[in-house]
Design a protein around this motif. Structure first.
Motif, PDB file in Angstrom:
ATOM      1  N   THR A  15     -12.358  15.842  37.929  1.00 52.78           N
ATOM      2  CA  THR A  15     -12.068  15.823  36.493  1.00 52.78           C
ATOM      3  C   THR A  15     -10.591  15.493  36.278  1.00 52.78           C
ATOM      4  O   THR A  15      -9.734  15.841  37.084  1.00 52.78           O
ATOM      5  CB  THR A  15     -12.415  17.164  35.818  1.00 52.78           C
ATOM      6  OG1 THR A  15     -11.523  18.187  36.297  1.00 52.78           O
ATOM      7  CG2 THR A  15     -13.852  17.571  36.094  1.00 52.78           C
ATOM      8  N   GLY A  16     -10.330  14.787  35.166  1.00 55.45           N
ATOM      9  CA  GLY A  16      -8.948  14.373  34.883  1.00 55.45           C
ATOM     10  C   GLY A  16      -8.438  13.424  35.946  1.00 55.45           C
ATOM     11  O   GLY A  16      -7.315  13.553  36.435  1.00 55.45           O
ATOM     12  N   ALA A  17      -9.268  12.430  36.281  1.00 55.83           N
ATOM     13  CA  ALA A  17      -8.975  11.567  37.443  1.00 55.83           C
ATOM     14  C   ALA A  17      -8.177  10.322  37.076  1.00 55.83           C
ATOM     15  O   ALA A  17      -7.868   9.523  37.942  1.00 55.83           O
ATOM     16  CB  ALA A  17     -10.285  11.152  38.118  1.00 55.83           C
ATOM     17  N   ASN A  18      -7.824  10.174  35.786  1.00 59.40           N
ATOM     18  CA  ASN A  18      -7.163   8.911  35.383  1.00 59.40           C
ATOM     19  C   ASN A  18      -5.685   8.873  35.733  1.00 59.40           C
ATOM     20  O   ASN A  18      -5.082   7.810  35.761  1.00 59.40           O
ATOM     21  CB  ASN A  18      -7.335   8.694  33.873  1.00 59.40           C
ATOM     22  CG  ASN A  18      -6.669   9.791  33.062  1.00 59.40           C
ATOM     23  OD1 ASN A  18      -6.844  10.963  33.357  1.00 59.40           O
ATOM     24  ND2 ASN A  18      -5.888   9.420  32.070  1.00 59.40           N
ATOM     25  N   THR A  19      -5.078  10.033  35.995  1.00 60.75           N
ATOM     26  CA  THR A  19      -3.622  10.081  36.160  1.00 60.75           C
ATOM     27  C   THR A  19      -3.238  11.293  37.005  1.00 60.75           C
ATOM     28  O   THR A  19      -4.087  12.121  37.332  1.00 60.75           O
ATOM     29  CB  THR A  19      -2.958  10.156  34.745  1.00 60.75           C
ATOM     30  OG1 THR A  19      -1.539  10.099  34.878  1.00 60.75           O
ATOM     31  CG2 THR A  19      -3.326  11.440  34.020  1.00 60.75           C
ATOM     32  N   ILE A  25      -5.710  13.031  44.058  1.00 61.50           N
ATOM     33  CA  ILE A  25      -6.782  13.649  44.846  1.00 61.50           C
ATOM     34  C   ILE A  25      -7.997  12.720  44.951  1.00 61.50           C
ATOM     35  O   ILE A  25      -8.575  12.557  46.033  1.00 61.50           O
ATOM     36  CB  ILE A  25      -7.167  15.016  44.237  1.00 61.50           C
ATOM     37  CG1 ILE A  25      -6.039  16.021  44.508  1.00 61.50           C
ATOM     38  CG2 ILE A  25      -8.506  15.514  44.783  1.00 61.50           C
ATOM     39  CD1 ILE A  25      -6.245  17.396  43.900  1.00 61.50           C
ATOM     40  N   ALA A  26      -8.365  12.082  43.848  1.00 58.87           N
ATOM     41  CA  ALA A  26      -9.534  11.177  43.878  1.00 58.87           C
ATOM     42  C   ALA A  26      -9.315  10.069  44.910  1.00 58.87           C
ATOM     43  O   ALA A  26     -10.226   9.733  45.675  1.00 58.87           O
ATOM     44  CB  ALA A  26      -9.768  10.587  42.493  1.00 58.87           C
ATOM     45  N   LEU A  27      -8.117   9.525  44.951  1.00 59.19           N
ATOM     46  CA  LEU A  27      -7.857   8.418  45.886  1.00 59.19           C
ATOM     47  C   LEU A  27      -7.825   8.895  47.334  1.00 59.19           C
ATOM     48  O   LEU A  27      -8.281   8.194  48.238  1.00 59.19           O
ATOM     49  CB  LEU A  27      -6.571   7.686  45.500  1.00 59.19           C
ATOM     50  CG  LEU A  27      -6.644   6.974  44.143  1.00 59.19           C
ATOM     51  CD1 LEU A  27      -5.339   6.282  43.817  1.00 59.19           C
ATOM     52  CD2 LEU A  27      -7.811   5.972  44.108  1.00 59.19           C
ATOM     53  N   ALA A  28      -7.315  10.102  47.564  1.00 57.02           N
ATOM     54  CA  ALA A  28      -7.331  10.647  48.931  1.00 57.02           C
ATOM     55  C   ALA A  28      -8.770  10.886  49.393  1.00 57.02           C
ATOM     56  O   ALA A  28      -9.122  10.582  50.546  1.00 57.02           O
ATOM     57  CB  ALA A  28      -6.520  11.942  48.987  1.00 57.02           C
ATOM     58  N   LEU A  29      -9.610  11.411  48.511  1.00 61.80           N
ATOM     59  CA  LEU A  29     -11.016  11.648  48.876  1.00 61.80           C
ATOM     60  C   LEU A  29     -11.727  10.325  49.139  1.00 61.80           C
ATOM     61  O   LEU A  29     -12.528  10.203  50.079  1.00 61.80           O
ATOM     62  CB  LEU A  29     -11.733  12.434  47.771  1.00 61.80           C
ATOM     63  CG  LEU A  29     -11.198  13.844  47.462  1.00 61.80           C
ATOM     64  CD1 LEU A  29     -12.019  14.497  46.349  1.00 61.80           C
ATOM     65  CD2 LEU A  29     -11.187  14.741  48.691  1.00 61.80           C
ATOM     66  N   VAL A  85     -24.285  15.607  44.434  1.00 59.29           N
ATOM     67  CA  VAL A  85     -23.040  16.289  44.042  1.00 59.29           C
ATOM     68  C   VAL A  85     -22.625  17.150  45.234  1.00 59.29           C
ATOM     69  O   VAL A  85     -23.166  18.221  45.465  1.00 59.29           O
ATOM     70  CB  VAL A  85     -23.249  17.187  42.801  1.00 59.29           C
ATOM     71  CG1 VAL A  85     -21.961  17.938  42.462  1.00 59.29           C
ATOM     72  CG2 VAL A  85     -23.714  16.365  41.604  1.00 59.29           C
ATOM     73  N   ASP A  86     -21.685  16.637  46.038  1.00 57.86           N
ATOM     74  CA  ASP A  86     -21.281  17.348  47.261  1.00 57.86           C
ATOM     75  C   ASP A  86     -19.945  18.068  47.097  1.00 57.86           C
ATOM     76  O   ASP A  86     -19.692  19.076  47.765  1.00 57.86           O
ATOM     77  CB  ASP A  86     -21.147  16.339  48.415  1.00 57.86           C
ATOM     78  CG  ASP A  86     -22.416  15.524  48.603  1.00 57.86           C
ATOM     79  OD1 ASP A  86     -23.427  16.127  48.988  1.00 57.86           O
ATOM     80  OD2 ASP A  86     -22.405  14.310  48.320  1.00 57.86           O
ATOM     81  N   ILE A  87     -19.073  17.502  46.259  1.00 59.27           N
ATOM     82  CA  ILE A  87     -17.705  18.013  46.107  1.00 59.27           C
ATOM     83  C   ILE A  87     -17.379  18.029  44.619  1.00 59.27           C
ATOM     84  O   ILE A  87     -17.691  17.073  43.903  1.00 59.27           O
ATOM     85  CB  ILE A  87     -16.699  17.067  46.835  1.00 59.27           C
ATOM     86  CG1 ILE A  87     -17.013  16.975  48.334  1.00 59.27           C
ATOM     87  CG2 ILE A  87     -15.253  17.506  46.589  1.00 59.27           C
ATOM     88  CD1 ILE A  87     -16.473  15.701  49.001  1.00 59.27           C
ATOM     89  N   LEU A  88     -16.787  19.116  44.164  1.00 60.73           N
ATOM     90  CA  LEU A  88     -16.291  19.170  42.773  1.00 60.73           C
ATOM     91  C   LEU A  88     -14.816  19.539  42.811  1.00 60.73           C
ATOM     92  O   LEU A  88     -14.445  20.553  43.413  1.00 60.73           O
ATOM     93  CB  LEU A  88     -17.053  20.237  41.978  1.00 60.73           C
ATOM     94  CG  LEU A  88     -16.424  20.611  40.617  1.00 60.73           C
ATOM     95  CD1 LEU A  88     -16.461  19.444  39.632  1.00 60.73           C
ATOM     96  CD2 LEU A  88     -17.140  21.845  40.023  1.00 60.73           C
ATOM     97  N   VAL A  89     -13.993  18.737  42.159  1.00 61.84           N
ATOM     98  CA  VAL A  89     -12.572  19.074  42.002  1.00 61.84           C
ATOM     99  C   VAL A  89     -12.318  19.306  40.518  1.00 61.84           C
ATOM    100  O   VAL A  89     -12.364  18.373  39.713  1.00 61.84           O
ATOM    101  CB  VAL A  89     -11.652  17.956  42.536  1.00 61.84           C
ATOM    102  CG1 VAL A  89     -10.187  18.368  42.373  1.00 61.84           C
ATOM    103  CG2 VAL A  89     -11.961  17.643  43.994  1.00 61.84           C
ATOM    104  N   SER A 225       0.349  12.294  45.406  1.00 63.28           N
ATOM    105  CA  SER A 225      -0.208  11.988  46.737  1.00 63.28           C
ATOM    106  C   SER A 225       0.021  13.135  47.724  1.00 63.28           C
ATOM    107  O   SER A 225      -0.676  13.238  48.731  1.00 63.28           O
ATOM    108  CB  SER A 225       0.406  10.695  47.287  1.00 63.28           C
ATOM    109  OG  SER A 225       1.793  10.870  47.458  1.00 63.28           O
ATOM    110  N   ASP A 226       0.979  14.027  47.423  1.00 59.79           N
ATOM    111  CA  ASP A 226       1.219  15.176  48.314  1.00 59.79           C
ATOM    112  C   ASP A 226       0.032  16.145  48.345  1.00 59.79           C
ATOM    113  O   ASP A 226      -0.056  16.982  49.252  1.00 59.79           O
ATOM    114  CB  ASP A 226       2.471  15.944  47.858  1.00 59.79           C
ATOM    115  CG  ASP A 226       3.768  15.213  48.194  1.00 59.79           C
ATOM    116  OD1 ASP A 226       3.876  14.700  49.329  1.00 59.79           O
ATOM    117  OD2 ASP A 226       4.663  15.156  47.338  1.00 59.79           O
ATOM    118  N   LEU A 227      -0.847  16.066  47.332  1.00 61.17           N
ATOM    119  CA  LEU A 227      -1.997  16.981  47.283  1.00 61.17           C
ATOM    120  C   LEU A 227      -3.191  16.464  48.087  1.00 61.17           C
ATOM    121  O   LEU A 227      -4.159  17.192  48.320  1.00 61.17           O
ATOM    122  CB  LEU A 227      -2.456  17.188  45.822  1.00 61.17           C
ATOM    123  CG  LEU A 227      -1.642  18.099  44.898  1.00 61.17           C
ATOM    124  CD1 LEU A 227      -1.420  19.448  45.547  1.00 61.17           C
ATOM    125  CD2 LEU A 227      -0.333  17.515  44.464  1.00 61.17           C
ATOM    126  N   GLY A 228      -3.119  15.191  48.506  1.00 62.84           N
ATOM    127  CA  GLY A 228      -4.284  14.543  49.111  1.00 62.84           C
ATOM    128  C   GLY A 228      -4.780  15.205  50.385  1.00 62.84           C
ATOM    129  O   GLY A 228      -5.979  15.424  50.552  1.00 62.84           O
TER     130      GLY A 228
END
Ligand code: NAP
Length: 256
Positions: A15-19, A25-29, A85-89, A225-228
């Protein structure tokens, strides 16, 4: 990427993946192999394009999480478009700043509804899917809630934000207690000071910016990116025995 961290074939709702942190996190996953359901108010066009460039499936799901109205639809659309649905952030969140003596009911409700109420009910809806998947074929589900330094500390001029993020810590542990034996790992990441829209006011306040920088042992603001790495760990098989943990990614802030 070793097999332990491989997310190939998994679907992650972010959620809130636009910015900001959600995009990081979305890009790291996606880089680790996951297909992405990018949920939010503003379309996550850039995130979806970048995830597809990693060779993943990625879809935008429009939803305003200031109420729980879209919760069931988010799960249904994810299954329809991406299969499972395997992962929810649970990352979407807002902050309102004002002195406690002047804080309004509107600023209280808006923050609690988005940061805590919608987060819980999205956990509930995803958790139902994940428990059923575990009972059917042993697949383990992963929920990662985005907490804050204010899950541990009081903060200043952000009463509803502190209440919401302290609540996120509690709900994460409660769900871990209920679901650890049902094939769902529920954990949280507590970001330190990360340079995003959410912290723009702090970054541009010279005085506050200096105070913050002086207290961060790493000597810099974090980048999304530090959260990835933490997110991939908590989304992967590498963390199957990690339950109810709140992982600080803060450049050492809490250790200070
Ligand atoms: P951000 O850049 O402001 O991003 C917030 C995200 O949440 C955006 O995608 C935003 O969508 C989405 N969002 C807000 N309200 C929403 C709603 N009603 N429905 C759907 N989506 C909504 O801030 P960020 O720093 O990346 O924050 C992400 C998370 O990390 C938040 O939970 C925040 O509390 C937490 N956090 C941030 C920091 C930090 O230092 N930055 C530290 C600790 C915790 P729109 O773009 O459409 O508004």
């Amino acid at each position: 990427m070793t097999a332990m961290f491989d997310l190939s074939g998994k679907t992650a709702i972010v959620t809130g993946a636009n910015t900001g942190i959600g995009q990081g996190i979305a890009l790291a996953l996606a880089e680790a192999g996951a297909n992405i359901a990018a949920v939010g108010r503003s379309p996550a066009t850039e995130t979806v394009e970048k995830a597809r460039a990693f060779g993943r499936q990625a879809e935008i799901i429009s939803a305003d999480l200031s109420t729980i109205e879209p919760v069931d639809r988010i799960i249904d659309e994810t299954k329809e478009k991406l299969g499972t649905v395997d992962i929810l952030v649970n990352n979407a969140g807002i902050i309102r700043r004002n002195d406690a003596v002047d804080f309004t009911e509107e600023d209280w409700d808006a923050v609690i509804d988005t940061n805590l109420k919608s987060l819980f009910f999205l956990c509930q809806a995803a958790g139902r899917e994940m428990i059923a998947a575990y009972e059917a074929d042993g697949r383990i589900g992963k929920i990662i809630n985005i907490a804050s330094m204010l899950t541990f500390q009081g903060g200043i001029r952000v009463p509803s934000y502190t209440a919401s993020k302290s609540g996120v810590g509690g709900v994460t542990k409660l769900l871990a207690n209920e679901w650890a034996s049902k094939g769902v790992c529920v954990n949280a990441i507590a970001p330190g000071y990360i340079a995003t829209n959410n912290t723009a006011a702090l970054q541009s306040d010279e005085n506050r910016n200096r105070q913050i920088m002086e207290r961060i042992p790493a000597g810099r603001w974090g980048d999304p990116s530090d959260l990835g790495g933490a997110a991939v760990f908590l989304a992967s098989g590498a963390s199957d025995y990690v339950q109810g943990h709140i992982l600080a990614v803060d450049g050492g802030w809490l250790a200070r």
